[in-house]
Design a protein around this motif. Structure first.
Motif, mmCIF file in Angstrom:
data_model
loop_
_atom_site.group_PDB
_atom_site.id
_atom_site.type_symbol
_atom_site.label_atom_id
_atom_site.label_comp_id
_atom_site.label_asym_id
_atom_site.label_seq_id
_atom_site.Cartn_x
_atom_site.Cartn_y
_atom_site.Cartn_z
ATOM 1 N N GLY A 1 12.956 5.692 -10.416
ATOM 2 C CA GLY A 1 13.819 6.214 -11.464
ATOM 3 C C GLY A 1 15.165 6.707 -11.016
ATOM 4 N N THR A 2 15.533 6.453 -9.763
ATOM 5 C CA THR A 2 16.864 6.850 -9.300
ATOM 6 C C THR A 2 17.834 5.700 -9.529
ATOM 7 O OG1 THR A 2 16.262 6.127 -7.079
ATOM 8 C CG2 THR A 2 15.998 8.452 -7.590
ATOM 9 N N ARG B 1 14.833 -2.323 -1.197
ATOM 10 C CA ARG B 1 15.294 -0.939 -1.343
ATOM 11 C C ARG B 1 15.763 -0.666 -2.772
ATOM 12 N NH1 ARG B 1 19.479 2.308 -1.780
ATOM 13 N NH2 ARG B 1 20.910 0.563 -2.093
ATOM 14 N N GLN B 2 16.536 -1.586 -3.320
ATOM 15 C CA GLN B 2 17.029 -1.374 -4.671
ATOM 16 C C GLN B 2 15.893 -1.435 -5.695
ATOM 17 O OE1 GLN B 2 20.717 -3.109 -5.909
ATOM 18 N NE2 GLN B 2 21.492 -3.321 -3.824
ATOM 19 N N GLY B 3 14.898 -2.286 -5.429
ATOM 20 C CA GLY B 3 13.728 -2.322 -6.293
ATOM 21 C C GLY B 3 12.964 -1.017 -6.289
ATOM 22 N N MET B 4 12.853 -0.382 -5.123
ATOM 23 C CA MET B 4 12.144 0.886 -5.020
ATOM 24 C C MET B 4 12.944 2.032 -5.634
ATOM 25 S SD MET B 4 9.115 0.475 -3.775
ATOM 26 C CE MET B 4 9.196 -0.859 -4.984
ATOM 27 N N GLU B 5 14.265 1.983 -5.497
ATOM 28 C CA GLU B 5 15.100 2.983 -6.170
ATOM 29 C C GLU B 5 14.892 2.908 -7.679
ATOM 30 O OE1 GLU B 5 16.741 5.327 -4.902
ATOM 31 O OE2 GLU B 5 17.440 4.797 -2.891
ATOM 32 N N TYR B 6 14.801 1.710 -8.183
ATOM 33 C CA TYR B 6 14.540 1.527 -9.621
ATOM 34 C C TYR B 6 13.140 2.051 -9.972
ATOM 35 C CZ TYR B 6 13.570 -0.829 -14.038
ATOM 36 O OH TYR B 6 13.214 -1.099 -15.339
ATOM 37 N N GLY C 1 0.783 -1.225 0.000
ATOM 38 C CA GLY C 1 0.000 0.000 0.000
ATOM 39 C C GLY C 1 0.816 1.276 0.000
ATOM 40 N N LEU C 2 2.140 1.171 0.078
ATOM 41 C CA LEU C 2 2.992 2.366 0.132
ATOM 42 C C LEU C 2 3.498 2.744 -1.254
ATOM 43 C CD1 LEU C 2 5.198 1.501 3.258
ATOM 44 C CD2 LEU C 2 3.022 2.743 3.193
ATOM 45 N N THR C 3 3.762 4.030 -1.434
ATOM 46 C CA THR C 3 4.449 4.470 -2.647
ATOM 47 C C THR C 3 5.937 4.152 -2.502
ATOM 48 O OG1 THR C 3 4.937 6.676 -1.782
ATOM 49 C CG2 THR C 3 2.793 6.361 -2.897
ATOM 50 N N ALA C 4 6.669 4.323 -3.608
ATOM 51 C CA ALA C 4 8.104 4.048 -3.557
ATOM 52 C C ALA C 4 8.786 4.944 -2.527
ATOM 53 C CB ALA C 4 8.735 4.240 -4.932
#
Length: 384
Positions: free
Chosen positions: A147-148, A139-144, A110-113
């Motif tokens: 777009g960072t 964490r790395q999946g959310m960075e991707y 339910g959270l945004t990146a």
């Protein structure tokens, strides 16, 4: 220093054995795939069957390792929010990882990146290595996802626990060379049991050795094992056979402490001891054969070392540990002497098996040749 040719030959065979298992299980050695083939390269993102955006961390976080290897995730997102997180197949110890999956993976739903990256998720007690690997994969999946640049997190969790484990291991490695005292030995046994065993879970096991062979020393936990590896496999070349098992193994230390309690002892007849040692080697050989054939990797999870992490250990491991700890009250180190597969591998690397030592020369050479040839066969079977 004069090198014992027989010792060197069996040490090389032990390396090949471990390499064969790593190749058969993970398809790589020291983090490298033989041949350097990139066929079937893993995708990072695609649309799932339900229309969600699916992000895979198999390639993004391929160098992030848990206890048994990589722990890739599939992260499903819809309208910029995490729908669910799924763990892919891995070689973490099942009871430990099951708790990690239950406690951690739903935490980001339910959270945004941005929100997910800001959320602090605690590691599961008793499974911190697997937990941190999962958290870093996410964490790395959310960075991707936002777009960072996905730069591996190089933070090292240097804690009092890690430093205490390293200090204890170094003391067990070095001090026995200079201190000949029963009082010191008792203190070292206590430290091994409390710090390396129950507090930090630092010990050699077939699972850890396979992980290091497959991935190299890329994690803090693997790095902490370096003094233990030196004691187990290098010290014998310096004339100190059995140094790891005698001075550093937390499971052996706990058994010896239990044997010192004032409980009536039993005397196992020498012929029975001999056959029990043969049984230990037969169990070890069966495990090696199964893993050469690409099956039976889960057997590594049932070594008794995980009983130190008792809150997450499998019930069967805890039951077996209780039996062997009870036996330790009446006979010295029964698990070490009559079952331990890791200890048998260490003994093998020091010059072969007990049964092989009494065999004719032709049988000894045949045994050594078979151990050397089998890993090559696995490599061919896996990559050709």
């Amino acid at each position: 220093m004069k090198i014992n040719i027989r010792h060197a030959a069996f040490f090389t065979a032990a390396l090949l054995l471990t390499a064969a298992i790593a190749l058969s299980r993970d398809g790589r050695l020291l983090g490298m795939t033989p041949g350097g083939s990139n066929e079937g390269e893993t995708r990072t993102e695609w649309t799932a069957a339900d229309g969600s955006r699916l992000i895979s961390t198999e390639e993004l976080a391929k160098d992030v390792l848990g206890f048994g290897g990589s722990v890739p995730l599939h992260i499903y997102m819809r309208e910029g929010h995490v729908v669910r997180v799924e763990a892919l197949d891995n070689y973490e110890t099942p009871p430990f990882f099951a708790q990690v999956a239950r406690d951690i993976l739903p935490a980001w739903n339910g959270l945004t990146a941005d929100e997910a990256l800001k959320k602090e998720v605690a590691a599961v007690s008793g499974a911190t290595i697997s937990s941190r690997a999962v958290i870093e994969n996410f964490r790395q999946g959310m960075e991707y996802a936002r777009g960072t640049a996905s730069v591996p997190n190089e933070r090292e969790y240097t804690t009092v626990r890690s430093l205490a484990a390293l200090a204890t291991a170094l003391c067990g490695l070095l001090l026995p060379l200079f201190i000949k005292s029963a009082k010191y030995r008792f203190i070292q046994l206590l430290a091994n049991t409390a710090v390396l065993g129950f507090w930090s879970g630092s010990f050699l096991s077939l699972s850890l050795l396979t992980n290091i062979a497959a991935n190299g020393v890329k994690t803090r936990h693997a790095a902490l094992a370096l003094p233990l590896l030196f004691a187990a496999f290098v010290m014998p070349f310096l004339g100190k056979k059995g140094h790891y098992c005698s001075w550093m193994c937390p499971l052996g230390s706990l058994q010896e402490l239990l044997s010192r309690l004032p409980v009536p002892k039993i005397n196992i007849p020498a012929p029975a001891v001999k056959w029990l040692e043969y049984l230990r080697e037969a169990v070890w050989l069966a495990m090696m054969m199964l893993m050469w054939l690409g099956v039976g990797f889960g057997l590594m999870d049932y070594e008794l070392f995980s009983a130190f992490l008792f809150r997450r250990a499998a019930p069967l491991v805890l039951a077996l540990a209780a039996v062997f700890f009870a036996l330790s009250l009446v006979t010295p180190r029964p698990y070490c002497r009559f079952l331990c597969p890791t200890g048998t591998l260490i003994r093998f690397a020091q010059g072969g098996c007990t049964c092989a030592a009494a065999a004719p020369r032709a049988i000894k050479l045949s045994l050594a040749a078979s151990f050397a040839a089998a890993p090559l066969w696995v490599a061919v079977r896996t990559f050709v």
